[in-house]
Design a protein around this motif. Structure first.
Motif, short mmCIF file in Angstrom:
data_model
loop_
_atom_site.label_atom_id
_atom_site.label_comp_id
_atom_site.label_asym_id
_atom_site.label_seq_id
_atom_site.Cartn_x
_atom_site.Cartn_y
_atom_site.Cartn_z
N TYR A 150 -5.41 2.03 -3.48
CA TYR A 150 -4.64 1.61 -2.31
C TYR A 150 -4.44 0.10 -2.30
CZ TYR A 150 -4.15 0.32 2.66
OH TYR A 150 -3.76 -0.24 3.85
N GLU A 167 -1.51 -1.69 -3.88
CA GLU A 167 -0.26 -1.67 -3.13
C GLU A 167 0.92 -1.11 -3.93
OE1 GLU A 167 -0.23 -5.28 -0.17
OE2 GLU A 167 -0.80 -6.02 -2.15
N ASP A 189 2.86 1.24 -3.10
CA ASP A 189 3.97 1.48 -2.18
C ASP A 189 4.79 0.22 -1.96
OD1 ASP A 189 1.49 0.63 -0.93
OD2 ASP A 189 2.55 0.74 0.98
N THR A 205 -5.61 -6.89 1.80
CA THR A 205 -5.14 -5.69 2.50
C THR A 205 -5.91 -5.43 3.78
OG1 THR A 205 -6.61 -4.27 1.19
CG2 THR A 205 -4.36 -4.60 0.36
N TYR A 231 -3.49 4.95 5.49
CA TYR A 231 -3.65 4.54 4.09
C TYR A 231 -2.48 5.02 3.21
CZ TYR A 231 -8.35 3.24 5.49
OH TYR A 231 -9.43 2.66 6.14
N ILE A 232 -1.27 5.00 3.74
CA ILE A 232 -0.01 5.39 3.10
C ILE A 232 0.01 6.85 2.65
CG2 ILE A 232 0.42 3.02 2.34
CD1 ILE A 232 -0.09 3.93 -0.54
N ARG A 271 -0.81 -0.83 6.97
CA ARG A 271 -0.90 0.19 5.93
C ARG A 271 -2.18 1.02 6.05
NH1 ARG A 271 -1.89 -1.70 1.47
NH2 ARG A 271 -0.86 -0.33 -0.02
#
Length: 354
Positions: free
Chosen positions: A177, A180, A182, A121, A141-142, A137
């Protein structure tokens, strides 16, 4: 015709800018040697000495001065391990030494997220697509909205609260995070891959929690409770510090974001421009830069992520001079200013509008 001529001239400038930065990179690669190896081994020895001293003091931490000294040493040790060692070793900055003990393929850091997940990431996604909305991302951090090009959602109203809560639990936030979720929801990551990563995280987290909150407190005997509290404090201090440095290097005012259109035909010089304009430096002395993993030189790190971190202070004046020469913004300032600026940006983009 004027527009075409301007585009040609701009492309030529980008190309020359990139060549000059490539020359800096080549010089440092050619100059790496014994002094650099000595530096990283000294930091490792210092970090391990501080950790051993901190653990020993916390073993007798019913005595308050021992608790203070042990917690302070362990806090600094954890900061050094994450910032100057873990982050930079995992970038491959010391792979050239050929030492399997200080190598990006073998190093596992004192952090909840497994090294392999973080390298994907951070090293691959973030450093490739720095500040490109929809690609990077790490841009928020979304969770956070950090650019006018990101669509506003009602949940963004709470992002000042998210940031306040994230800071002391930063390693947990990064670990979640890096799973992932998302990407799974969007269909970009399979459930099988997610389960594999989740199992890796759970195994790593179990080891980390057992070490700091079970093993060492039990070894401390009658000092078990203050030892546990000392470990918790050290982890919290490390989280607060790393959160501050990371956010101040990526989100202050002056840091630019990009749309995917900027990637069309991006040259090497254009890539450098995006890295430099998508980062911010934090001014400070030598000790500050070591404790920040030399990420006070975030601009230089983004331009040259795999160069030894101890070289960033050497090349920073040259990078800034080139930016002045080519009219490229170079965002820098003291920690207090960058911290305040980051909060300003978080607050501004919490509400709708550009």
């Amino acid at each position: 015709m004027t527009l075409i001529a301007n585009e040609i001239a701009e492309a030529a400038l980008d190309e020359e800018f990139g060549k000059e930065l490539d020359r800096i990179r080549a010089e440092i690669i050619a100059a790496r040697g014994a002094d650099d190896a000595r530096y990283v081994r000294t930091v490792i020895a210092t970090q391990r000495g501080l950790e051993a001293g901190g653990r020993a003091a916390l073993a007798v931490s019913l005595f308050p001065p021992a608790w203070v000294a042990g917690t302070a040493m362990l806090s600094v040790a954890k900061i050094l391990e994450n910032m100057e060692l873990g982050h930079n070793i995992l970038h491959g900055q010391w792979d050239w030494m050929g030492d399997p003990a200080i190598h990006s393929a073998t190093w596992e850091w004192d952090f909840l997220t497994p090294a392999g997940a973080w390298k994907r990431t951070h090293n691959h996604l973030h450093h490739t697509w720095t500040n490109v909305v929809g690609r990077d991302r790490d841009l928020g951090y979304i969770v956070f909205r950090m650019s006018a090009d990101q669509p506003w959602r009602p949940r963004h109203l709470a992002q000042p609260l998210y940031n306040f809560l994230l800071a002391p639990f930063f390693e947990w936030g990064i670990a979640l995070y890096d799973l992932e979720p998302d990407a799974v929801a969007a269909g970009g990551k399979s459930w099988r891959a997610f389960r594999t990563d989740l199992n890796g995280f759970l195994a790593k987290a179990t080891r980390q929690l057992a070490k700091d909150y079970v093993l060492f407190p039990l070894l401390a005997g009658s000092s078990a409770l203050p030892c546990l509290l000392g470990n918790l404090t050290a982890n919290t201090v490390r989280n607060l510090w790393s959160h501050t440095i990371i956010f101040c290097g990526h989100f202050p005012e002056g840091v630019r974001t990009f749309t995917e259109e900027h990637l069309d035909g991006e040259t090497r010089g254009g890539w450098y421009l995006r890295q430099i304009q998508g980062s911010a430096n934090i001014e400070g002395g030598p000790l500050f830069h070591i404790l920040s993993g030399n990420l006070g030189h975030q601009i230089e790190h983004h331009a040259f992520p795999d160069l030894p971190s101890n070289r960033y202070a050497e090349i920073a004046p040259r990078v800034r001079e080139l930016c002045d020469k080519y009219g490229v913004p170079y965002t820098t300032g003291p920690l207090w200013r960058q911290y305040a600026s980051t909060w300003t940006r978080i607050l501004r983009f919490a509400v709708p509008g550009r």
